[in-house]
Design an enzyme around this catalytic site. Structure first.
Site, PDB file in Angstrom:
ATOM      1  N   HIS A 209      38.207  34.110  36.663  1.00 48.83           N
ATOM      2  CA  HIS A 209      38.776  34.776  37.748  1.00 48.83           C
ATOM      3  C   HIS A 209      40.119  34.497  37.822  1.00 48.83           C
ATOM      4  CE1 HIS A 209      39.802  37.353  40.989  1.00 48.83           C
ATOM      5  NE2 HIS A 209      40.186  36.418  41.493  1.00 48.83           N
TER       6      HIS A 209
ATOM      7  N   TYR B 241      44.970  36.110  37.849  1.00 52.25           N
ATOM      8  CA  TYR B 241      46.407  35.754  38.549  1.00 52.25           C
ATOM      9  C   TYR B 241      47.230  35.359  37.528  1.00 52.25           C
ATOM     10  CZ  TYR B 241      43.372  37.327  42.240  1.00 52.25           C
ATOM     11  OH  TYR B 241      42.527  38.005  43.030  1.00 52.25           O
TER      12      TYR B 241
ATOM     13  N   HIS C  22      38.464  49.343  36.410  1.00 51.93           N
ATOM     14  CA  HIS C  22      39.006  48.323  37.060  1.00 51.93           C
ATOM     15  C   HIS C  22      40.380  47.559  36.594  1.00 51.93           C
ATOM     16  CE1 HIS C  22      40.156  45.209  40.050  1.00 51.93           C
ATOM     17  NE2 HIS C  22      39.478  44.179  39.406  1.00 51.93           N
ATOM     18  N   PHE C  23      39.683  47.080  35.447  1.00 52.85           N
ATOM     19  CA  PHE C  23      40.847  46.243  34.663  1.00 52.85           C
ATOM     20  C   PHE C  23      41.658  46.726  33.914  1.00 52.85           C
ATOM     21  CE2 PHE C  23      37.151  44.856  31.597  1.00 52.85           C
ATOM     22  CZ  PHE C  23      37.652  45.358  30.592  1.00 52.85           C
ATOM     23  N   HIS C  24      41.557  48.139  33.624  1.00 49.05           N
ATOM     24  CA  HIS C  24      42.793  48.841  32.855  1.00 49.05           C
ATOM     25  C   HIS C  24      43.863  49.134  33.974  1.00 49.05           C
ATOM     26  CE1 HIS C  24      40.056  48.723  29.523  1.00 49.05           C
ATOM     27  NE2 HIS C  24      41.126  48.839  28.873  1.00 49.05           N
TER      28      HIS C  24
ATOM     29  N   ARG D  56      28.812  49.640  30.905  1.00 55.65           N
ATOM     30  CA  ARG D  56      29.919  48.991  30.073  1.00 55.65           C
ATOM     31  C   ARG D  56      29.371  48.448  28.726  1.00 55.65           C
ATOM     32  NH1 ARG D  56      32.203  43.260  32.501  1.00 55.65           N
ATOM     33  NH2 ARG D  56      33.855  43.575  30.918  1.00 55.65           N
ATOM     34  N   ARG D  57      30.187  48.334  27.644  1.00 51.63           N
ATOM     35  CA  ARG D  57      29.726  47.679  26.581  1.00 51.63           C
ATOM     36  C   ARG D  57      28.473  48.237  25.727  1.00 51.63           C
ATOM     37  NH1 ARG D  57      30.686  41.516  28.645  1.00 51.63           N
ATOM     38  NH2 ARG D  57      33.090  41.463  28.004  1.00 51.63           N
TER      39      ARG D  57
HETATM   40 FE1  HAS Z   1      39.468  42.013  39.540  1.00 53.24          FE
HETATM   41  C1  HAS Z   1      36.408  42.255  37.514  1.00 53.24           C
HETATM   42  C2  HAS Z   1      37.890  41.764  42.420  1.00 53.24           C
HETATM   43  C3  HAS Z   1      42.589  41.890  41.034  1.00 53.24           C
HETATM   44  C4  HAS Z   1      41.189  41.777  36.392  1.00 53.24           C
HETATM   45  N1  HAS Z   1      38.811  41.984  37.341  1.00 53.24           N
HETATM   46  C5  HAS Z   1      37.666  42.105  36.631  1.00 53.24           C
HETATM   47  C6  HAS Z   1      37.623  42.016  35.376  1.00 53.24           C
HETATM   48  C7  HAS Z   1      38.994  42.086  34.963  1.00 53.24           C
HETATM   49  C8  HAS Z   1      39.756  41.728  36.275  1.00 53.24           C
HETATM   50  C9  HAS Z   1      39.530  41.715  33.636  1.00 53.24           C
HETATM   51  O1  HAS Z   1      34.950  40.859  43.112  1.00 53.24           O
HETATM   52  C10 HAS Z   1      36.550  41.918  34.481  1.00 53.24           C
HETATM   53  C11 HAS Z   1      36.067  40.816  33.879  1.00 53.24           C
HETATM   54  C12 HAS Z   1      34.729  40.981  33.097  1.00 53.24           C
HETATM   55  O2  HAS Z   1      35.011  41.333  31.963  1.00 53.24           O
HETATM   56  O3  HAS Z   1      33.561  40.967  33.564  1.00 53.24           O
HETATM   57  N2  HAS Z   1      39.972  41.870  41.146  1.00 53.24           N
HETATM   58  C13 HAS Z   1      39.172  41.653  42.188  1.00 53.24           C
HETATM   59  C14 HAS Z   1      40.133  41.526  43.504  1.00 53.24           C
HETATM   60  C15 HAS Z   1      41.313  41.604  43.269  1.00 53.24           C
HETATM   61  C16 HAS Z   1      41.260  41.785  41.730  1.00 53.24           C
HETATM   62  C17 HAS Z   1      39.501  41.340  44.932  1.00 53.24           C
HETATM   63  N3  HAS Z   1      41.415  41.789  38.819  1.00 53.24           N
HETATM   64  C18 HAS Z   1      42.580  41.861  39.622  1.00 53.24           C
HETATM   65  C19 HAS Z   1      43.748  41.446  38.809  1.00 53.24           C
HETATM   66  C20 HAS Z   1      43.373  41.522  37.365  1.00 53.24           C
HETATM   67  C21 HAS Z   1      41.891  41.881  37.455  1.00 53.24           C
HETATM   68  C22 HAS Z   1      45.049  41.563  39.408  1.00 53.24           C
HETATM   69  C23 HAS Z   1      44.019  41.401  36.323  1.00 53.24           C
HETATM   70  C24 HAS Z   1      45.443  41.393  36.126  1.00 53.24           C
HETATM   71  N4  HAS Z   1      37.613  41.927  39.792  1.00 53.24           N
HETATM   72  C25 HAS Z   1      37.066  41.891  41.004  1.00 53.24           C
HETATM   73  C26 HAS Z   1      35.696  41.689  40.904  1.00 53.24           C
HETATM   74  C27 HAS Z   1      35.044  41.839  39.707  1.00 53.24           C
HETATM   75  C28 HAS Z   1      36.497  41.606  38.912  1.00 53.24           C
HETATM   76  C29 HAS Z   1      34.639  41.135  42.242  1.00 53.24           C
HETATM   77  C30 HAS Z   1      33.862  41.451  38.834  1.00 53.24           C
HETATM   78  C31 HAS Z   1      33.201  42.743  38.824  1.00 53.24           C
HETATM   79  C32 HAS Z   1      31.646  42.752  38.162  1.00 53.24           C
HETATM   80  O4  HAS Z   1      30.837  43.011  38.938  1.00 53.24           O
HETATM   81  O5  HAS Z   1      31.776  42.184  37.109  1.00 53.24           O
HETATM   82  C33 HAS Z   1      42.473  41.339  44.396  1.00 53.24           C
HETATM   83  O6  HAS Z   1      43.344  40.456  43.750  1.00 53.24           O
HETATM   84  C34 HAS Z   1      43.265  42.615  44.257  1.00 53.24           C
HETATM   85  C35 HAS Z   1      44.114  42.560  45.582  1.00 53.24           C
HETATM   86  C36 HAS Z   1      45.219  43.551  45.336  1.00 53.24           C
HETATM   87  C37 HAS Z   1      45.626  44.389  46.134  1.00 53.24           C
HETATM   88  C38 HAS Z   1      46.555  45.458  45.882  1.00 53.24           C
HETATM   89  C39 HAS Z   1      48.045  45.171  46.482  1.00 53.24           C
HETATM   90  C40 HAS Z   1      49.208  46.259  46.087  1.00 53.24           C
HETATM   91  C41 HAS Z   1      50.215  46.001  45.360  1.00 53.24           C
HETATM   92  C42 HAS Z   1      51.069  46.863  45.036  1.00 53.24           C
HETATM   93  C43 HAS Z   1      52.006  47.443  45.991  1.00 53.24           C
HETATM   94  C44 HAS Z   1      52.987  48.650  45.420  1.00 53.24           C
HETATM   95  C45 HAS Z   1      54.227  48.764  45.597  1.00 53.24           C
HETATM   96  C46 HAS Z   1      54.721  50.024  45.250  1.00 53.24           C
HETATM   97  C47 HAS Z   1      55.195  47.776  46.307  1.00 53.24           C
HETATM   98  C48 HAS Z   1      45.219  44.317  47.635  1.00 53.24           C
HETATM   99  C49 HAS Z   1      50.726  44.533  45.207  1.00 53.24           C
HETATM  100  C50 HAS Z   1      55.648  50.691  46.344  1.00 53.24           C
HETATM  101  C51 HAS Z   1      55.438  52.210  46.163  1.00 53.24           C
HETATM  102  C52 HAS Z   1      55.243  53.216  47.005  1.00 53.24           C
HETATM  103  C53 HAS Z   1      54.744  54.278  46.939  1.00 53.24           C
HETATM  104  C54 HAS Z   1      56.033  52.953  48.454  1.00 53.24           C
HETATM  105 CU   CU1 Z   2      37.691  37.991  39.439  1.00 53.36          CU
END
Ligand code: HAS
Ligand code: CU1
Length: 565
Positions: free
Chosen positions: A231, A235, A382-384, A445-446
């Protein structure tokens, strides 16, 4: 080593010049080369989700060999090289110090030897264990050794960044670490603690097992150790993109970062909460008590907070820039941003995609909802949009900035660069739509489509429309990538310029690290106590992980290896 250096020696290192540029270029270029290979293996995967099998026409033994190569090269190799380049060079520029070059090159070559070993093992069809390495599937020793070397190399670069910061502190007693270095260093500390799980898994399980020294390994213990690293590794990929969003993008927008101390707080929160969340990948695993899964569920909710803070502060900084450029009204500032600059456009499109990536993550974090889509196409969906776009497209933007800067040549084709950013954005959004939707309809998947059972063929058929979106994205992304690499390769054919092309300029802050009297703010100095914060992080991690790991070690059950290909 650094502690015995005198201030004079330190000043000698305060020279900017070719050596660290060559090193940074080497890290970025090899990372991008790995990305090129991994990228070419992507479209066949997406077409597979659309029910189109082209593996019979590719020089690959199976879908699984392609998937292992794609995942390892993109998620582990490309990211590691790129982050080592970025998180060493940006602090060096900010501090105006040169990193120690000998160990830095040792790290580069160690990573390269590791990549060659793991790459050869994958190409030889010995290690189709996918990027999650799950035993009892058993890969070749060279594969595990190669990946271990890649991880160790990143830790050397982490130490070198720390060393530069210590040198700067001696030259500037009583001053807080400048922001870019601070953010980079906290990322490295988080990663150093996070990598221990995989290190233990490799050292005690995978390496001796693949050497034949032990008969089998406990899959459950390995999965726990893997996700301890797996996990937070997301980050480790994301935070370098955040460094760019905080330190470079507001400047490109013509604005200022809202708050220095808020940025530091975000990184400290990542240090505290990135790691004790790994069970959200193991909700479906037996052998972990449900109450500990719930603890990790709650911790996962905490870890969204720094990203939400980031969303608001970066949006506000962009608004600051848009208004400075004459934008008015509720959204006028948004259109006034410098959309014609490829580096800027790539980063902001990456941010927009991450709104969806983050929302999907929050859904996955919920134990009940997770069980509905775990192991379905929802996950690669999700991860793409997280690592595949939020991170990768920010890194593409960095390439448009840094490659010309490091080579002293203009960007080959800014128009191709801009096209690649938009096409990558559109392609990934379409892919995300297709895959999330397919996942909700139960597409696993996979799974190689040519191998599906009748039941699964039915599932694929019921999700045909969704699958068509996934397939369409393959084509768009292929074109996007061609534009991207064309723009970079064309840079080599530009004439050299003596001026410093695209110099790296960091954003100023509206509320900086010092108050009006020039004293460092108390909040900034509190967050400067990195030793203290590291101890707090370790205590939280120990509470969240030790009971389960100890239980699994005590109940250790070795299972013999399998080669399913
Ligand atoms: Fe995830 C599975 C939960 C973030 C990558 N994640 C994965 C896997 C990958 C991955 C590779 O809880 C698959 C692993 C595998 O092969 O089995 N993930 C989360 C949560 C977050 C999260 C809670 N993941 C990421 C990030 C990744 C990533 C970052 C890669 C870089 N993820 C999971 C969970 C799984 C999971 C479960 C397991 C699923 C399963 O069942 O296998 C949080 O960190 C997300 C928080 C993000 C936000 C968004 C904030 C938005 C921002 C953009 C702002 C935009 C602006 C533009 C400023 C709350 C910062 C302004 C423009 C205007 C329009 C005004
Ligand atoms: Cu994770």
């Amino acid at each position: 080593m650094a502690t015995v250096m005198t201030a004079n020696e330190a000043t000698d290192r305060a020279v900017q010049g070719p050596p660290e540029r060559r090193l940074t270029f080497a890290f970025l270029a090899v990372g991008l080369a790995a990305m090129l290979v991994g990228f070419l293996l992507g479209p066949p995967q997406a077409l597979n989700y659309a029910g189109i099998n082209i593996y019979d026409y590719l020089p690959l033994a199976s879908y699984y060999q392609g998937l292992t190569l794609h995942g390892v090269l993109m998620a582990l190799v490309f990211t590691s090289y790129y982050i080592c380049g970025l998180l060493l060079y940006l602090p060096a520029r900010e501090l105006n110090l040169r990193p120690r070059m000998v160990p830095a090159w040792v790290a580069f070559w160690m990573m390269t030897v590791g990549t060659v070993l793991a790459g050869a093992a994958m190409i030889a069809n010995t290690s189709n264990v996918l990027y999650t390495l799950y035993p009892p599937m058993e890969g070749h020793f060279a594969f595990y050794l190669g990946l271990t070397l890649v991880v160790v190399a990143t830790l050397i670069v982490a130490a070198l960044t720390w060393d530069m910061r210590q040198t700067w502190k001696r030259l500037n007693p009583g001053q807080p670490t400048p922001l870019v270095t601070y953010m980079s260093l906290v990322t490295w500390i988080m990663w150093a603690i996070a990598s221990l799980g995989l290190a233990a898994g490799a050292l005690f399980l995978l390496l001796p097992w693949s050497l034949g020294l032990i008969d089998g390994v406990d899959p459950q213990l390995f999965r726990t150790l893997f996700w301890y690293t797996g996990h937070p590794i997301v980050y480790f990929w994301l935070l370098p993109a955040y460094v760019v969003w905080y330190a470079i993008v507001p400047r490109q927008a013509g604005g200022r970062l809202i708050s220095d101390s808020m940025a530091r707080l975000v990184f400290i929160l990542f240090l505290l909460f990135s790691i004790p969340t790994g069970f959200h990948h193991q909700y479906a695993d037996p052998g972990i008590d449900t109450s500990w899964k719930l603890v990790h569920n709650v911790m996962t909710a905490f870890i969204a907070i720094p990203s939400l803070i980031t969303a608001f502060t970066i949006a506000a900084s962009l608004e600051n820039g848009g208004r400075a450029r004459g934008g008015t009204g509720i959204m006028g500032w948004f259109w006034a941003l410098p959309w014609g600059k490829p580096a800027f456009a790539a980063s902001v499109l990456a941010m927009i995609t991450f709104i969806f990536g983050g929302a999907g993550g929050m859904i996955l974090a919920s134990m009940n909802l997770n069980l509905v889509v775990h192991n379905t196409a929802f996950i690669p969906g999700h991860f793409h949009v997280t690592v595949g776009t939020a991170v990768t497209m920010t890194f593409m933007g960095v390439a448009f900035l840094l490659i010309p800067h490091l080579l002293g040549r203009r960007l080959g084709s800014p128009r191709a660069a801009l096209m690649s950013a938009w096409l990558w954005f559109i392609g990934m959004m379409i892919m995300a739509l297709g895959m999330h939707w397919q996942g909700i309809l139960g597409v696993p998947r996979r799974s190689q489509v040519s191998d599906l059972t009748n039941d699964l063929q039915g599932v694929y058929a019921s999700a045909e429309l969704a699958g068509m979106f996934t397939g369409l994205s393959a084509v768009i992304l292929l074109v996007a990538g061609i534009f991207f690499f064309y723009a970079l390769i064309a840079t080599f054919f530009q004439p050299r310029t003596s001026s410093d092309i695209g110099d790296i300029e960091f954003a100023e802050c509206i509320s900086g690290s010092h108050d009006a009297e020039g004293r460092p703010r108390r909040s900034v100095m509190l967050m400067e106590r990195l030793g203290l914060w590291t101890i707090v992080a370790v205590v939280i991690i120990a509470i969240a992980y030790l009971p389960t790991i100890l239980e699994q070690v005590v109940g250790y059950q070795a299972v013999p290896g399998l080669q399913l290909w």
